[in-house]
Design a protein around this motif. Structure first.
Motif, PDB file in Angstrom:
ATOM      1  N   LEU A  42       0.591  -1.240  -0.162  1.00 60.11           N
ATOM      2  CA  LEU A  42       0.192   0.124   0.086  1.00 60.11           C
ATOM      3  C   LEU A  42       1.135   1.255  -0.095  1.00 60.11           C
ATOM      4  N   THR A  43       2.192   0.799   0.912  1.00 66.33           N
ATOM      5  CA  THR A  43       3.038   2.255   1.401  1.00 66.33           C
ATOM      6  C   THR A  43       3.249   2.802  -0.677  1.00 66.33           C
ATOM      7  N   THR A  44       3.761   1.794  -1.926  1.00 66.93           N
ATOM      8  CA  THR A  44       4.341   2.158  -2.161  1.00 66.93           C
ATOM      9  C   THR A  44       3.762   2.025  -3.799  1.00 66.93           C
ATOM     10  N   ALA A 159       0.666  -4.187  12.055  1.00 65.85           N
ATOM     11  CA  ALA A 159       1.099  -5.238  10.989  1.00 65.85           C
ATOM     12  C   ALA A 159       1.484  -3.992   9.919  1.00 65.85           C
ATOM     13  N   LEU A 160       0.146  -3.469   9.503  1.00 61.97           N
ATOM     14  CA  LEU A 160       0.245  -2.645   8.244  1.00 61.97           C
ATOM     15  C   LEU A 160       1.401  -1.518   8.226  1.00 61.97           C
ATOM     16  N   GLY A 161       0.713  -0.660  10.002  1.00 62.37           N
ATOM     17  CA  GLY A 161       2.551   0.235  10.320  1.00 62.37           C
ATOM     18  C   GLY A 161       3.955  -0.461  10.405  1.00 62.37           C
ATOM     19  N   LEU A 162       4.323  -1.796  10.944  1.00 57.96           N
ATOM     20  CA  LEU A 162       5.508  -2.266   9.824  1.00 57.96           C
ATOM     21  C   LEU A 162       5.390  -2.682   8.770  1.00 57.96           C
ATOM     22  N   MET A 240     -11.935  10.522   8.028  1.00 53.86           N
ATOM     23  CA  MET A 240      -9.606  10.752   8.454  1.00 53.86           C
ATOM     24  C   MET A 240      -8.318  10.492   7.517  1.00 53.86           C
ATOM     25  N   GLU A 241      -9.194   9.519   6.378  1.00 54.89           N
ATOM     26  CA  GLU A 241      -7.782   8.908   5.901  1.00 54.89           C
ATOM     27  C   GLU A 241      -7.361  10.114   4.665  1.00 54.89           C
ATOM     28  N   LEU A 242      -9.205  10.343   4.043  1.00 55.60           N
ATOM     29  CA  LEU A 242      -8.785  11.244   2.687  1.00 55.60           C
ATOM     30  C   LEU A 242      -8.409  12.685   2.996  1.00 55.60           C
ATOM     31  N   GLY A 243     -10.064  13.178   3.479  1.00 54.44           N
ATOM     32  CA  GLY A 243      -9.920  14.056   3.752  1.00 54.44           C
ATOM     33  C   GLY A 243      -9.274  15.355   4.199  1.00 54.44           C
ATOM     34  N   LEU A 244      -9.524  14.518   5.463  1.00 51.78           N
ATOM     35  CA  LEU A 244      -7.865  15.360   6.456  1.00 51.78           C
ATOM     36  C   LEU A 244      -6.510  16.223   6.359  1.00 51.78           C
ATOM     37  N   ALA A 245      -6.644  14.396   4.914  1.00 49.03           N
ATOM     38  CA  ALA A 245      -5.408  15.331   4.161  1.00 49.03           C
ATOM     39  C   ALA A 245      -5.942  15.927   3.205  1.00 49.03           C
ATOM     40  N   ALA A 260       1.004  12.464   8.136  1.00 47.55           N
ATOM     41  CA  ALA A 260       1.767  11.289   8.571  1.00 47.55           C
ATOM     42  C   ALA A 260       1.708  11.381  10.253  1.00 47.55           C
ATOM     43  N   ILE A 261       2.038  12.061  10.725  1.00 49.63           N
ATOM     44  CA  ILE A 261       1.708  12.753  12.441  1.00 49.63           C
ATOM     45  C   ILE A 261       1.008  11.690  12.977  1.00 49.63           C
ATOM     46  N   LEU A 262      -0.520  12.232  12.137  1.00 48.41           N
ATOM     47  CA  LEU A 262      -2.182  12.117  12.488  1.00 48.41           C
ATOM     48  C   LEU A 262      -2.196  11.011  12.399  1.00 48.41           C
ATOM     49  N   LEU A 263      -1.643   9.884  11.522  1.00 56.86           N
ATOM     50  CA  LEU A 263      -1.533   8.346  11.163  1.00 56.86           C
ATOM     51  C   LEU A 263      -1.468   8.072  11.872  1.00 56.86           C
ATOM     52  N   ILE A 264      -0.327   8.311  12.409  1.00 58.63           N
ATOM     53  CA  ILE A 264       0.709   7.531  13.635  1.00 58.63           C
ATOM     54  C   ILE A 264       0.298   6.812  14.739  1.00 58.63           C
ATOM     55  N   LEU A 265      -0.444   8.499  14.983  1.00 60.28           N
ATOM     56  CA  LEU A 265      -0.684   9.233  16.634  1.00 60.28           C
ATOM     57  C   LEU A 265      -1.873   7.479  16.515  1.00 60.28           C
TER      58      LEU A 265
END
Length: 420
Positions: A42-44, A159-162, A240-245, A260-265
């Motif tokens: 998903l990241t790449t 798992a997604l984060g790692l 929060m995933e699309l609209g916030l960005a 990115a910071i908000l996603l990590i939180l």
């Protein structure tokens, strides 16, 4: 001696963060492996197809839309197939297919080939997802269904984060071999998850009695209504995933790294507190009440975020962090409510079919939500965020009488083994 009427305490779901029940441990391990590889991809994937292969962003988006449509079409039939042919065996077959077709998209040289390969992958991935929901409901019995779904959500977020860390490494290297290795990594982890399903116990298939509709869930109108409600409630994820960005970059003075910071939180909060905040949603009526509690928190988070475009950089950062933290509390409470409704109203022997249908609410919303979210969060700004806040509360309040109606109608629709 007097006898006690206090019921025995239910055994704990986990010990030291690991499920006590062997079957649930196997499910958790498979989910972690599957989502770890997915996090890397998903990241790449979007950047790989645009920067390395040379497709336009529009071509990649259209190919992904094709896969999304395939996923929508697959969910209910796949869940039904699992119910009638044996959930564990069907799950293994779909997971093997997903493992085989995880890497081939890197071979696509035309947009049509990419759409075809992603469509085939979606066929197996979304089919496996629908059947897996039924397996969870079959194995996490005794009131553990909602709590285990909460535990799995914490596991998959971690798992997604790692996995995204590995995807981020490929982005830094920015060479074709690095991107290809991410797809191969996903195939390997998906293959492990497929093998892992063979360790689950065989679950007896449901023999459809004479006269029972092939896809009974589509005739269960109360469940259809609940699916619409929980699907609309899921809008806050896209906000929060699309609209916030988009909102951060277009209308606030906050740096874009805040996304990115908000996603990590959010990921950290879910990993730490999802199970704890889902404990009071283990029935249909409790699930509806949890949806209302969650909606008020979500609405509060939206209202705070709305102020981020009013002032300085630091005011924007403060509003974004505070609003996101308030929202994630509602997200966790509301998720428990959704699971309580979706699992509690479904017949035990047809959980695959019903959970596949329940997932349609989110899947359909994934197709229509992006332009809606963009309009309210970016075009309308503060007003749009407040409208969305009110919408969340209204949807949740409607769920309370709808849940009572659905629960009272179970026998009328031939559902006698529900846990509501």
């Amino acid at each position: 001696m007097t006898s006690s009427t206090t019921p025995p305490l239910a055994p704990p779901l986990t010990r030291r963060g690991v499920p006590v029940d062997r079957d649930l441990r196997i499910l958790a391990l498979g989910s972690f492996a599957n989502r770890f590889g997915a996090g890397a991809v998903l990241t790449t994937s979007a950047l790989f197809f645009t920067r390395q292969v040379g497709f336009s962003a529009t071509e990649v988006a259209l190919a992904m839309s094709v896969s999304a449509v395939v996923g929508i079409v697959m969910q209910v039939p796949a869940g039904h197939l699992g119910d009638t042919r044996g959930p564990r065996r069907v799950l293994t077959a779909f997971m093997v297919g997903a493992a085989i077709f995880s890497a081939p998209p890197v071979l696509a040289t035309t947009p049509w080939a990419l759409a075809l390969l992603l469509g085939v992958l979606a066929f197996f991935e979304r089919g496996a997802g629908a059947v897996n929901q039924g397996v969870i409901a079959q194995l996490a019995t005794g009131g553990r269904g909602v709590l285990f779904k909460a535990y799995l959500r914490a596991v998959t977020n971690t798992a997604l984060g790692l996995g995204s860390v590995f995807g981020g490494a490929a982005l830094i290297i920015d060479e074709r071999w690095a991107y290809v290795s991410v797809f191969v990594l996903n195939a390997v982890f998906t293959g492990f998850a497929a093998w892992n399903t063979t360790r689950l116990p065989d679950i007896a298939p449901h023999a459809r009695p004479a006269g029972e509709p092939r896809l009974a869930v589509v005739r269960d109108w109360p469940y259809v209504v609940i699916t619409v409600i929980t699907g609309l409630f899921s809008l806050h994820f896209f906000v929060m995933e699309l609209g916030l960005a988009l909102y951060v970059s277009a209308r606030t003075a906050a740096p874009t790294v805040m996304v990115a910071i908000l996603l990590i939180l959010n990921t950290a909060a879910v990993a730490l507190f999802q199970v704890r905040l889902s404990r009071r949603a283990d029935s249909v009526e409790a699930g509806a009440r949890a949806l209302v509690r969650g909606a008020w928190w979500i609405a509060g988070g939206f209202a705070i975020v709305a102020f981020a475009d009013r002032g300085s950089r630091w005011l924007a950062i403060g509003a974004l962090v505070a609003g996101s933290l308030v929202h994630v509390v509602g997200e966790m409470i509301g998720s428990g409510g959704q699971w309580g409704l979706q699992m509690g109203l479904a017949p035990h022997e047809r959980q695959g079919q019903y959970q596949g249908f329940a997932g349609l609410g989110f899947s359909v919303l994934a197709v229509v939500a992006p332009p809606v979210v963009t309009y309210f969060c970016v075009d309308l700004g503060e007003t749009g965020w407040l409208i969305l806040a009110a919408f969340m509360v209204v949807i949740a309040l409607v769920s309370v009488p709808a849940a009572r109606w659905a629960l009272a109608s179970r026998a009328r629709y031939g559902v006698t083994t529900h846990s509501g």
